[in-house]
Design a protein around this motif. Structure first.
Motif, PDB file in Angstrom:
ATOM      1  N   VAL A  59       0.840  -1.197   0.000  1.00 50.09           N
ATOM      2  CA  VAL A  59       0.000   0.000   0.000  1.00 50.09           C
ATOM      3  C   VAL A  59       0.879   1.252   0.000  1.00 50.09           C
ATOM      4  O   VAL A  59       0.651   2.201  -0.755  1.00 50.09           O
ATOM      5  CB  VAL A  59      -0.958   0.008   1.218  1.00 50.09           C
ATOM      6  N   SER A  60       1.916   1.250   0.839  1.00 48.01           N
ATOM      7  CA  SER A  60       2.789   2.431   0.946  1.00 48.01           C
ATOM      8  C   SER A  60       3.545   2.693  -0.346  1.00 48.01           C
ATOM      9  O   SER A  60       3.892   3.838  -0.655  1.00 48.01           O
ATOM     10  CB  SER A  60       3.783   2.253   2.102  1.00 48.01           C
ATOM     11  N   GLU A  61       3.792   1.655  -1.148  1.00 44.22           N
ATOM     12  CA  GLU A  61       4.531   1.804  -2.396  1.00 44.22           C
ATOM     13  C   GLU A  61       3.629   2.050  -3.600  1.00 44.22           C
ATOM     14  O   GLU A  61       4.115   2.242  -4.711  1.00 44.22           O
ATOM     15  CB  GLU A  61       5.398   0.560  -2.643  1.00 44.22           C
ATOM     16  N   GLY A  62       2.303   2.006  -3.384  1.00 45.77           N
ATOM     17  CA  GLY A  62       1.397   2.319  -4.478  1.00 45.77           C
ATOM     18  C   GLY A  62       0.885   1.141  -5.273  1.00 45.77           C
ATOM     19  O   GLY A  62       0.151   1.317  -6.248  1.00 45.77           O
ATOM     20  N   TRP A  63       1.258  -0.078  -4.881  1.00 42.53           N
ATOM     21  CA  TRP A  63       0.748  -1.261  -5.577  1.00 42.53           C
ATOM     22  C   TRP A  63      -0.713  -1.541  -5.213  1.00 42.53           C
ATOM     23  O   TRP A  63      -1.493  -2.017  -6.040  1.00 42.53           O
ATOM     24  CB  TRP A  63       1.582  -2.490  -5.222  1.00 42.53           C
ATOM     25  N   LEU A  64      -1.056  -1.265  -3.976  1.00 40.75           N
ATOM     26  CA  LEU A  64      -2.409  -1.485  -3.478  1.00 40.75           C
ATOM     27  C   LEU A  64      -2.930  -0.185  -2.899  1.00 40.75           C
ATOM     28  O   LEU A  64      -2.159   0.706  -2.534  1.00 40.75           O
ATOM     29  CB  LEU A  64      -2.423  -2.563  -2.375  1.00 40.75           C
ATOM     30  N   GLU A  65      -4.256  -0.076  -2.798  1.00 39.26           N
ATOM     31  CA  GLU A  65      -4.869   1.061  -2.107  1.00 39.26           C
ATOM     32  C   GLU A  65      -5.763   0.526  -1.001  1.00 39.26           C
ATOM     33  O   GLU A  65      -6.456  -0.480  -1.176  1.00 39.26           O
ATOM     34  CB  GLU A  65      -5.664   1.927  -3.086  1.00 39.26           C
ATOM     35  N   GLN A  66      -5.704   1.180   0.151  1.00 41.06           N
ATOM     36  CA  GLN A  66      -6.491   0.750   1.299  1.00 41.06           C
ATOM     37  C   GLN A  66      -7.872   1.398   1.234  1.00 41.06           C
ATOM     38  O   GLN A  66      -7.988   2.618   1.252  1.00 41.06           O
ATOM     39  CB  GLN A  66      -5.785   1.127   2.609  1.00 41.06           C
ATOM     40  N   ILE A  67      -8.908   0.565   1.142  1.00 41.22           N
ATOM     41  CA  ILE A  67     -10.284   1.054   1.085  1.00 41.22           C
ATOM     42  C   ILE A  67     -10.911   0.870   2.472  1.00 41.22           C
ATOM     43  O   ILE A  67     -10.965  -0.257   2.977  1.00 41.22           O
ATOM     44  CB  ILE A  67     -11.120   0.281   0.037  1.00 41.22           C
ATOM     45  N   PRO A  68     -11.361   1.947   3.111  1.00 41.76           N
ATOM     46  CA  PRO A  68     -11.921   1.841   4.463  1.00 41.76           C
ATOM     47  C   PRO A  68     -13.018   0.782   4.557  1.00 41.76           C
ATOM     48  O   PRO A  68     -13.919   0.737   3.707  1.00 41.76           O
ATOM     49  CB  PRO A  68     -12.483   3.251   4.719  1.00 41.76           C
ATOM     50  N   HIS A  69     -12.899  -0.054   5.566  1.00 42.85           N
ATOM     51  CA  HIS A  69     -13.880  -1.094   5.892  1.00 42.85           C
ATOM     52  C   HIS A  69     -13.963  -2.212   4.843  1.00 42.85           C
ATOM     53  O   HIS A  69     -14.815  -3.098   4.957  1.00 42.85           O
ATOM     54  CB  HIS A  69     -15.281  -0.499   6.077  1.00 42.85           C
ATOM     55  N   ARG A  70     -13.086  -2.171   3.825  1.00 42.77           N
ATOM     56  CA  ARG A  70     -13.157  -3.199   2.785  1.00 42.77           C
ATOM     57  C   ARG A  70     -11.840  -3.922   2.559  1.00 42.77           C
ATOM     58  O   ARG A  70     -11.837  -5.054   2.100  1.00 42.77           O
ATOM     59  CB  ARG A  70     -13.646  -2.578   1.468  1.00 42.77           C
ATOM     60  N   GLY A  71     -10.724  -3.279   2.852  1.00 43.70           N
ATOM     61  CA  GLY A  71      -9.437  -3.940   2.706  1.00 43.70           C
ATOM     62  C   GLY A  71      -8.565  -3.348   1.617  1.00 43.70           C
ATOM     63  O   GLY A  71      -8.789  -2.228   1.156  1.00 43.70           O
ATOM     64  N   ALA A  72      -7.549  -4.116   1.205  1.00 43.63           N
ATOM     65  CA  ALA A  72      -6.556  -3.659   0.235  1.00 43.63           C
ATOM     66  C   ALA A  72      -6.960  -4.089  -1.177  1.00 43.63           C
ATOM     67  O   ALA A  72      -7.268  -5.257  -1.416  1.00 43.63           O
ATOM     68  CB  ALA A  72      -5.182  -4.220   0.578  1.00 43.63           C
ATOM     69  N   ARG A  73      -6.933  -3.146  -2.107  1.00 46.34           N
ATOM     70  CA  ARG A  73      -7.347  -3.405  -3.485  1.00 46.34           C
ATOM     71  C   ARG A  73      -6.198  -3.104  -4.437  1.00 46.34           C
ATOM     72  O   ARG A  73      -5.478  -2.123  -4.270  1.00 46.34           O
ATOM     73  CB  ARG A  73      -8.555  -2.530  -3.832  1.00 46.34           C
ATOM     74  N   VAL A  74      -6.025  -3.959  -5.452  1.00 42.97           N
ATOM     75  CA  VAL A  74      -4.991  -3.748  -6.457  1.00 42.97           C
ATOM     76  C   VAL A  74      -5.295  -2.458  -7.223  1.00 42.97           C
ATOM     77  O   VAL A  74      -6.417  -2.256  -7.690  1.00 42.97           O
ATOM     78  CB  VAL A  74      -4.931  -4.938  -7.437  1.00 42.97           C
ATOM     79  N   VAL A  75      -4.294  -1.581  -7.322  1.00 41.56           N
ATOM     80  CA  VAL A  75      -4.472  -0.314  -8.029  1.00 41.56           C
ATOM     81  C   VAL A  75      -4.533  -0.570  -9.529  1.00 41.56           C
ATOM     82  O   VAL A  75      -3.689  -1.288 -10.086  1.00 41.56           O
ATOM     83  CB  VAL A  75      -3.320   0.660  -7.716  1.00 41.56           C
ATOM     84  N   GLU A  76      -5.526  -0.016 -10.164  1.00 42.05           N
ATOM     85  CA  GLU A  76      -5.646  -0.113 -11.620  1.00 42.05           C
ATOM     86  C   GLU A  76      -5.279   1.232 -12.234  1.00 42.05           C
ATOM     87  O   GLU A  76      -5.924   2.246 -11.965  1.00 42.05           O
ATOM     88  CB  GLU A  76      -7.070  -0.494 -12.043  1.00 42.05           C
ATOM     89  N   TRP A  77      -4.240   1.224 -13.058  1.00 42.21           N
ATOM     90  CA  TRP A  77      -3.795   2.443 -13.714  1.00 42.21           C
ATOM     91  C   TRP A  77      -4.419   2.528 -15.093  1.00 42.21           C
ATOM     92  O   TRP A  77      -4.274   1.618 -15.910  1.00 42.21           O
ATOM     93  CB  TRP A  77      -2.270   2.447 -13.851  1.00 42.21           C
ATOM     94  N   THR A  78      -5.117   3.609 -15.389  1.00 43.04           N
ATOM     95  CA  THR A  78      -5.631   3.827 -16.732  1.00 43.04           C
ATOM     96  C   THR A  78      -4.505   4.376 -17.605  1.00 43.04           C
ATOM     97  O   THR A  78      -3.469   4.831 -17.106  1.00 43.04           O
ATOM     98  CB  THR A  78      -6.796   4.827 -16.741  1.00 43.04           C
ATOM     99  N   ARG A  79      -4.711   4.360 -18.921  1.00 36.56           N
ATOM    100  CA  ARG A  79      -3.710   4.906 -19.831  1.00 36.56           C
ATOM    101  C   ARG A  79      -3.508   6.406 -19.583  1.00 36.56           C
ATOM    102  O   ARG A  79      -2.392   6.920 -19.647  1.00 36.56           O
ATOM    103  CB  ARG A  79      -4.147   4.649 -21.278  1.00 36.56           C
ATOM    104  N   ASP A  80      -4.592   7.108 -19.277  1.00 37.73           N
ATOM    105  CA  ASP A  80      -4.477   8.537 -18.971  1.00 37.73           C
ATOM    106  C   ASP A  80      -3.644   8.766 -17.706  1.00 37.73           C
ATOM    107  O   ASP A  80      -2.846   9.706 -17.643  1.00 37.73           O
ATOM    108  CB  ASP A  80      -5.858   9.158 -18.781  1.00 37.73           C
ATOM    109  N   ASP A  81      -3.863   7.921 -16.681  1.00 36.45           N
ATOM    110  CA  ASP A  81      -3.075   8.023 -15.449  1.00 36.45           C
ATOM    111  C   ASP A  81      -1.590   7.899 -15.764  1.00 36.45           C
ATOM    112  O   ASP A  81      -0.762   8.707 -15.314  1.00 36.45           O
ATOM    113  CB  ASP A  81      -3.459   6.903 -14.462  1.00 36.45           C
ATOM    114  N   ALA A  82      -1.243   6.852 -16.513  1.00 34.13           N
ATOM    115  CA  ALA A  82       0.155   6.578 -16.823  1.00 34.13           C
ATOM    116  C   ALA A  82       0.774   7.705 -17.650  1.00 34.13           C
ATOM    117  O   ALA A  82       1.889   8.157 -17.368  1.00 34.13           O
ATOM    118  CB  ALA A  82       0.278   5.244 -17.557  1.00 34.13           C
ATOM    119  N   ASP A  83       0.060   8.160 -18.673  1.00 30.47           N
ATOM    120  CA  ASP A  83       0.585   9.235 -19.522  1.00 30.47           C
ATOM    121  C   ASP A  83       0.872  10.492 -18.705  1.00 30.47           C
ATOM    122  O   ASP A  83       1.902  11.155 -18.904  1.00 30.47           O
ATOM    123  CB  ASP A  83      -0.416   9.560 -20.636  1.00 30.47           C
ATOM    124  N   GLU A  84      -0.039  10.818 -17.800  1.00 32.18           N
ATOM    125  CA  GLU A  84       0.142  12.022 -16.992  1.00 32.18           C
ATOM    126  C   GLU A  84       1.355  11.896 -16.079  1.00 32.18           C
ATOM    127  O   GLU A  84       2.151  12.836 -15.939  1.00 32.18           O
ATOM    128  CB  GLU A  84      -1.105  12.294 -16.161  1.00 32.18           C
TER     129      GLU A  84
END
Length: 229
Positions: A59-84
């Motif tokens: 989570v601290s390195e950006g591979w996962l995101e912590q969602i309150p009350h739900r747990g750790a979720r794999v981060v999905e990068w869109t093409r726009d995210d990556a380009d920016e």
């Protein structure tokens, strides 16, 4: 690499951390998939404590995101995210190396030289572990330049946008010619700094960062085309 003493507990955490990260890189875990401690404990046949610590690190390195009350979720990068991110990095890190080229101390240049040599020696290997080690050394290379720029403000800006997965995913997907080009660019950035030429250093840094973008986009499962979710 130098071996360090570690307890069985820390060894287990590192092993799980690397396994989960590799599964994310290889698409075993899909974007936006939740990773549960209990499920991972069963998968790796290990207690939940090292699982919890590995997830916290991811989570601290950006591979996962912590969602309150739900747990750790794999981060999905869109093409726009990556380009920016790549465009912002190319601007900010070009500015950083422009400053560093006239400020870097001999000891810092020696460290860069050591990192470049180490990356080149690993680049001929085809194992995914070697790619991960190169990505770690690459991060140290860029961080050394950033620190040498002498601008805490710039350092904060870059660290705020640079996510570890961006760099590691790129190296993981490089073909032989892309890896060779990356190594050549590292060497040229070093030469520009050794020559004290900020314009040369900045130009190569911009090309180096933007050249990694196609490899990041290339995947068996294409990145989403939409903007931020």
């Amino acid at each position: 690499m130098t071996k360090t003493r570690s307890t069985p507990h820390t060894t287990a955490t590192e092993r799980v951390y690397r396994a989960i990260r590799r599964n994310i890189l290889e698409g075993v875990y899909d974007g936006e998939q939740f990773l549960r401690e209990e499920g991972l404990a069963r998968e790796f046949q290990i207690s939940r404590t090292p699982i919890r610590e590995a997830l916290r690190r991811l989570v601290s390195e950006g591979w996962l995101e912590q969602i309150p009350h739900r747990g750790a979720r794999v981060v999905e990068w869109t093409r726009d995210d990556a380009d920016e991110v790549f465009e912002l990095r190319s601007i900010l890190e070009s500015h950083a190396v422009r400053r560093a080229a006239t400020r870097m101390q001999p000891s810092e240049i020696a460290r860069l030289r050591h990192l470049v040599d180490a990356m080149e020696s690993l680049s001929s290997a085809q194992q995914s572990e070697s790619r991960e080690d190169i990505a770690t050394l690459n991060d140290q290379f860029h961080q050394t330049i950033l620190e040498s720029a002498g601008s805490p403000r710039l350092q904060r800006l870059v660290n705020a946008i640079v996510q570890a997965p961006m760099t590691t995913r790129s190296f993981h997907r490089y073909n032989a010619s892309e890896m060779a080009r990356s190594m050549t660019q590292h060497r040229e950035i070093l030469q520009a700094i050794e020559a004290g030429d900020p314009v040369w250093a900045a130009a190569v840094m911009r090309s180096h960062i933007l050249a990694a973008r196609p490899a990041h986009h290339r995947s068996d499962a294409p990145l989403a085309e939409s903007s931020h979710h």
